[in-house]
Scaffold this motif. Structure first.
Motif, mmCIF file in Angstrom:
data_model
loop_
_atom_site.group_PDB
_atom_site.id
_atom_site.type_symbol
_atom_site.label_atom_id
_atom_site.label_comp_id
_atom_site.label_asym_id
_atom_site.label_seq_id
_atom_site.Cartn_x
_atom_site.Cartn_y
_atom_site.Cartn_z
ATOM 1 N N ALA A 30 1.169 -0.953 0.294
ATOM 2 C CA ALA A 30 0.118 -0.132 -0.024
ATOM 3 C C ALA A 30 0.919 1.539 0.184
ATOM 4 O O ALA A 30 0.298 1.810 -0.659
ATOM 5 C CB ALA A 30 -0.901 -0.102 1.017
ATOM 6 N N ALA A 31 1.565 1.342 0.769
ATOM 7 C CA ALA A 31 3.197 1.944 1.038
ATOM 8 C C ALA A 31 3.530 2.513 -0.232
ATOM 9 O O ALA A 31 3.253 3.733 -0.839
ATOM 10 C CB ALA A 31 3.571 1.761 2.077
ATOM 11 N N LEU A 32 4.269 1.396 -1.403
ATOM 12 C CA LEU A 32 4.256 1.552 -2.117
ATOM 13 C C LEU A 32 3.517 1.876 -3.701
ATOM 14 O O LEU A 32 3.918 3.286 -4.232
ATOM 15 C CB LEU A 32 5.311 0.188 -2.862
ATOM 16 N N SER A 33 2.585 1.637 -2.904
ATOM 17 C CA SER A 33 1.400 2.993 -4.211
ATOM 18 C C SER A 33 0.975 4.093 -4.202
ATOM 19 O O SER A 33 1.122 4.354 -4.855
ATOM 20 C CB SER A 33 0.356 1.521 -4.559
ATOM 21 N N GLU A 34 1.145 4.548 -2.687
ATOM 22 C CA GLU A 34 1.143 5.352 -1.987
ATOM 23 C C GLU A 34 2.454 6.349 -3.251
ATOM 24 O O GLU A 34 2.095 7.952 -2.979
ATOM 25 C CB GLU A 34 1.253 5.848 -0.850
ATOM 26 N N PHE A 35 3.644 6.233 -2.587
ATOM 27 C CA PHE A 35 4.956 6.585 -3.218
ATOM 28 C C PHE A 35 4.606 6.795 -4.293
ATOM 29 O O PHE A 35 4.865 8.016 -5.400
ATOM 30 C CB PHE A 35 5.894 5.515 -2.911
#
Length: 316
Positions: free
Chosen positions: A98-103
């Motif tokens: 989820a954090a990678l997608s947010e990045f």
């Protein structure tokens, strides 16, 4: 062996960049450093956390609105934004993805570079896995004895923190060893390289020059070292923490730091973000992308010899 030589972009005499580890970073203690670099036309790489620390490490994450805005501003100025794991502490696969997608939502692309953070569970091929067999065992034994050992599980499919498949897909470069030499090519002529044993979940690995704190940064960037870097047509990828003492108690950039930046900025160097320099090196490599086991062992020996020497010198 002797250092390799590159014909740097635009016929510049050397390549220079900095990778800034986000530990201890807040807008107020890193902005003066980036302002100075930007004015000097030295464009570098900044790592970030997307999530607040879940352990004792300090520093802002992109969950802080003001900090996110500042990092976006740095990107607009040309600085590369890289990953330092998604945060400090234990994170699950779903949180990491989820954090990678947010990045990607924030910056328009996935991070090209991952810098493993401390002894984080979600790090890739870290702790003893960084090294070849004899040094790997010694390193893990030392860490366990100190009580500071955390298993690196980003590359283990059975772990809750596994994200190796996504790392392989999106991350081009991961940092490994650091050396005390400004011209990195004198310690590691193979950077960037692939490792057959780690090829399942990683792409390229690179080494860097060790300047953990502001004092080490100033020492590494002495005029003598910078002049040598230029003379040798070398490459400097400095690994440091702008949050570790680069500004004084009044929030101003230290004069010795500014002087060091001013001195190298006046030289005929190619100043670019770390991934851009590594891409150039990769495109102009004379040898195989894969490092041999013997060469990997040699990098370990140089790494451990430097550390032993430093310990001895500090005790004298």
């Amino acid at each position: 062996g002797r250092a390799v030589k590159y014909n740097w972009k635009n016929n510049k005499k050397f390549a220079f960049t900095i990778v800034d580890d986000t530990d201890g970073a807040y807008v107020e203690n890193i902005k003066p450093v980036y302002d100075c670099l930007y004015r000097s036309e030295i464009i570098t790489t900044k790592t970030v956390w997307l999530r607040a620390a879940r352990d004792y490490f300090l520093g802002d994450s992109l969950e802080i609105g003001e900090y996110l805005e500042y990092v976006l501003e740095l990107q607009r100025r040309g600085f590369e934004i890289a990953l330092h794991d998604i945060g400090s502490g234990v994170f699950t696969r779903s949180e990491i993805l989820a954090a990678l997608s947010e990045f990607k939502d924030y910056f328009g692309n996935y991070p090209k570079m991952q810098i493993n953070h401390g002894d984080n569970q979600s790090s890739m091929y870290w702790c003893g896995k960084r090294f070849s067999a004899p040094v790997a065992m010694m390193y893990d034994f030392y860490k366990k004895k100190k009580g500071a050992y955390v298993q690196s599980e980003g590359d283990m499919p059975e772990s809750v923190s596994f994200w190796g498949d996504e790392c392989k897909k999106h991350i081009k470069y991961i940092r490994n060893r650091v050396y005390g030499e400004l011209n990195l090519l004198k310690r590691d002529k193979h950077t960037p390289y692939r490792e057959k044993e780690k090829d399942l979940y990683s792409n390229y690995w690179f080494s860097s020059s060790d300047a953990m704190t502001a004092d080490m940064f100033v020492k590494l960037l002495s005029r003598k070292n910078v002049d040598k870097l230029e003379k040798e047509y070398g490459c400097a990828i400095i690994y440091t923490h702008f949050g570790y003492g680069f500004v004084d108690e009044n929030g101003n950039l230290r004069k010795d730091v500014r002087d060091a930046i001013d001195y190298i900025a006046a030289k005929d160097g190619w100043f670019a973000p770390a991934s851009e320099i590594l891409d150039f090196m990769l495109e102009n490599k004379a040898e195989s992308e894969y490092i041999t086991k013997a060469a990997n062992v040699m990098l370990d020996i140089k790494w451990i010899a430097e550390r032993v020497y430093r310990r001895l010198v500090n005790k004298l």
